[in-house]
Design an enzyme around this catalytic site. Structure first.
Site, PDB file in Angstrom:
ATOM      1  N   THR A 168       0.863  -1.203   0.000  1.00  0.00           N
ATOM      2  CA  THR A 168       0.000   0.000   0.000  1.00  0.00           C
ATOM      3  C   THR A 168       0.892   1.244   0.000  1.00  0.00           C
ATOM      4  O   THR A 168       1.334   1.661  -1.056  1.00  0.00           O
ATOM      5  CB  THR A 168      -0.984   0.017   1.189  1.00  0.00           C
ATOM      6  N   LYS A 228       3.764  -6.906   3.729  1.00  0.00           N
ATOM      7  CA  LYS A 228       3.545  -5.476   3.536  1.00  0.00           C
ATOM      8  C   LYS A 228       3.456  -4.827   4.913  1.00  0.00           C
ATOM      9  O   LYS A 228       3.023  -5.461   5.879  1.00  0.00           O
ATOM     10  CB  LYS A 228       2.277  -5.197   2.745  1.00  0.00           C
ATOM     11  N   THR A 238      -1.527  -3.115  10.370  1.00  0.00           N
ATOM     12  CA  THR A 238      -1.768  -3.272   8.925  1.00  0.00           C
ATOM     13  C   THR A 238      -0.521  -3.800   8.356  1.00  0.00           C
ATOM     14  O   THR A 238       0.226  -3.177   7.631  1.00  0.00           O
ATOM     15  CB  THR A 238      -2.176  -2.038   8.160  1.00  0.00           C
ATOM     16  N   GLU A 281       6.202   4.346   7.490  1.00  0.00           N
ATOM     17  CA  GLU A 281       5.807   5.573   6.788  1.00  0.00           C
ATOM     18  C   GLU A 281       6.694   6.747   7.176  1.00  0.00           C
ATOM     19  O   GLU A 281       6.793   7.100   8.345  1.00  0.00           O
ATOM     20  CB  GLU A 281       4.329   5.880   7.056  1.00  0.00           C
ATOM     21  N   ASN A 294       0.093  10.677   6.495  1.00  0.00           N
ATOM     22  CA  ASN A 294      -1.128  10.314   7.199  1.00  0.00           C
ATOM     23  C   ASN A 294      -2.144  11.438   7.343  1.00  0.00           C
ATOM     24  O   ASN A 294      -3.219  11.244   7.893  1.00  0.00           O
ATOM     25  CB  ASN A 294      -0.784   9.725   8.561  1.00  0.00           C
TER      26      ASN A 294
END
Lengths: 364, 364
Positions: free
Chosen positions: B138, B164, B175, B258, B360
């Site tokens: 993602t 992932k 996630t 991230e 985000n």
């Protein structure tokens, strides 16, 4: 109006390079009953360790505060310096003296500057708490102060509160210092109980970044000079006023979190227990993804449900309801009904921004 | 080398607007033993709920994956869509089929696109996992894949892993999706035990932002086609290889968090118990203040001690030792000796940067 029989001061003692005020003082005319709540961090600062003993005994006259140096993780020298710090204050202002240091961990207190700062504080004592409220700040952008006067048995009782917050703020006290003074007359065990109860629903429901500091304390002095005794009859009004003061300060701390642009208020209802209500509210207010969504004004409600889902609170995900209020404004309210019981709780925090990262990447 | 008897595919099914691959498939030639670990989030996705039943029964043939839509918090329609999703896969590739969705919470699966995507996957099946590893990403920046071949009883046994990661990663699965295939022959209860044990010291010791997602899973298929039985004699070598694969993927996920610019590895030694060692390592790797210090290459060791101090691990703050390694490089190692016992643990994470906030704030 300020509580009777307290004087305050705030000065620049040369600790901060910026020239801003960096030492503060509170002195009660008479010895006061003291109570407080301190950090649960195992690596607590020297001042926290010593204050705990005073808080158990229940009497204090002076609170002296410095910024820039946390005097935490400074070993035996830190304890020695803190003891000397208290002695300096007790000699000048009377004891017992509570000490409160905040700032960078691991650096020893510059005792010469501290001593000169204490003497400077003595010259600046006044019946006004503005300088004090300014002197206790570190990365805070705004002063946090409030007074509240209530009328009991035909007399005035005043509660005065000041706090500093910003980074490292999390339930169970963080680099959060709060100083409460009141002229109420109250015994030690009752004051301790009230402070503990009110802290649980105010400061302990604030989170800025999930870190818990070595130095956090909420200290309260009650000198009795209003002449009003807090007992079974007067307690409800006193406790309600204290709650108003602490929640005001808690929200002010959250709104002024490092890099914050918005205050987040989370209201959880319909929880099975008070504990689960508090856990759920804190999980939402502490979620980096929710905080980023609030920053962006982005209606990403899935992140809220995901945060509640991992909080430990039990509920039926099919029945839970939530809504945002003011997603584009300075105060964002998130209401969550867990539809599983009758308990509720509130928590406060702020959005997560590039500013938080910038502040904490180069903090000295 | 890839494990015998598995085919993989990855295609663009029109879910992502970017035109990137967004659906993936793993099919075992024979029915395989399956085991897995799923999110502890109460608000779990429809696929997690259905997969749990299959994992209890212990056999599966197919894993189908989509990105962009998490199909979590989608109510009864979500469960219905997920059941249809599995049926589509079972009809084309044989069952039981495990499904794995990741992406935005609260939006329903576009079933037409999913169905066409499954047909496209069928046309692209091959004995090569590169497309699959790409299709499950993602906000990841890099593909995470590894194969490991061991020699047991004169034969080759291969373990293949893909994962992932990125946001919402935290102990107890986030996630984070990981897919492990192996041609080892192993019974269901043993595979489940091994996956649980190895997950505990790999994926569950990774944290990017403290959030735990509704969709996280580590799924493993073992089809036995190597002809090598994993029993008391061969287990240690197999488990060591599996550990290597999962820790490799865990570190890859942490390094690609991230907005991350640096991988953080925290090694805690001298803890009183394994539980305390793990808590301490996770507290440090999850501390926003430590993460900002790592980003800035700033030797703010007090933040590390403060994080350990609130972790729940017991130790003497006077005796604790720590050092940084590579504070200016891409991998920062933090070694902490609690000097209180003999247990140790590792945890992985990444620095906190303005990039995390940017990603985000506007994620769709």
């Amino acid at each position: 109006m300020l509580p009777k029989g307290f004087q305050y001061a705030g000065v620049h003692a040369g600790l901060k390079d910026s020239g801003k005020k960096d030492m503060g003082l509170i002195v009660s005319e008479k010895k006061a009953v003291c109570a407080g709540v301190t950090t649960t961090n195992l690596a607590c600062a020297s001042c926290v360790k010593r204050n705990r003993k005073i808080l158990r005994r229940g009497t204090a006259k002076t609170i002296i505060v410095n910024t820039k140096y946390a005097n935490a993780c400074t070993g035996k020298q830190g304890d020695k310096d803190d003891a000397e710090y208290a002695k300096i204050a007790e000699k000048l202002f009377g004891g017992p003296a509570l000490t409160a240091s905040t700032g960078v961990i691991g650096q020893n207190l510059p005792m010469d500057k501290i001593k000169k700062g204490a003497e400077l504080l003595q010259k600046n004592l006044k019946h006004d708490y503005d300088d004090f409220a300014e002197a206790i700040l570190t990365t805070d952008l705004v002063v946090k102060k409030i007074t509240k006067t209530i009328h009991l048995l035909g007399r005035d009782v005043t509660i005065c509160g000041t706090a500093k917050g910003s980074g490292m703020i999390h339930p169970n006290m963080a680099t959060m210092l709060a100083f409460i003074t009141t002229d109420a007359s109250i015994n030690h065990s009752l004051l301790q109980r009230v402070i503990r109860e009110v802290t649980a629903i105010s400061f302990n429901q604030v989170t800025v970044d999930g870190d818990t500091s070595t130095n956090d304390m909420c200290l309260c002095l009650a000198n009795g000079m209003s002449g009003v005794r807090i007992d079974r009859q007067t307690l409800p009004v006193f406790q309600a006023a204290l709650t108003e003061v602490l929640i005001y300060l808690a929200k002010a701390i959250a709104a002024d979190g490092e890099g914050a642009t918005k205050l987040m208020e989370v209201n959880v209802t319909g929880a099975r227990s008070l504990k689960e209500a508090r856990l759920a509210a804190k999980a939402v207010v502490g979620s980096p993804l929710v905080k980023c969504a609030v920053y962006g004004g982005d209606d990403n409600w899935g992140r809220v449900i995901a945060a509640v889902g991992r909080s430990g609170a039990k509920f039926d995900p099919e029945k839970v309801k939530m809504n945002w209020d003011g997603l584009q404004s300075k105060t964002v309210t998130i209401n969550i009904d867990l539809a599983s019981g009758r308990e509720s709780a509130q928590a406060w925090g702020c959005d997560l921004t590039e500013g938080y990262v910038r502040i904490n990447t180069n903090y000295n």
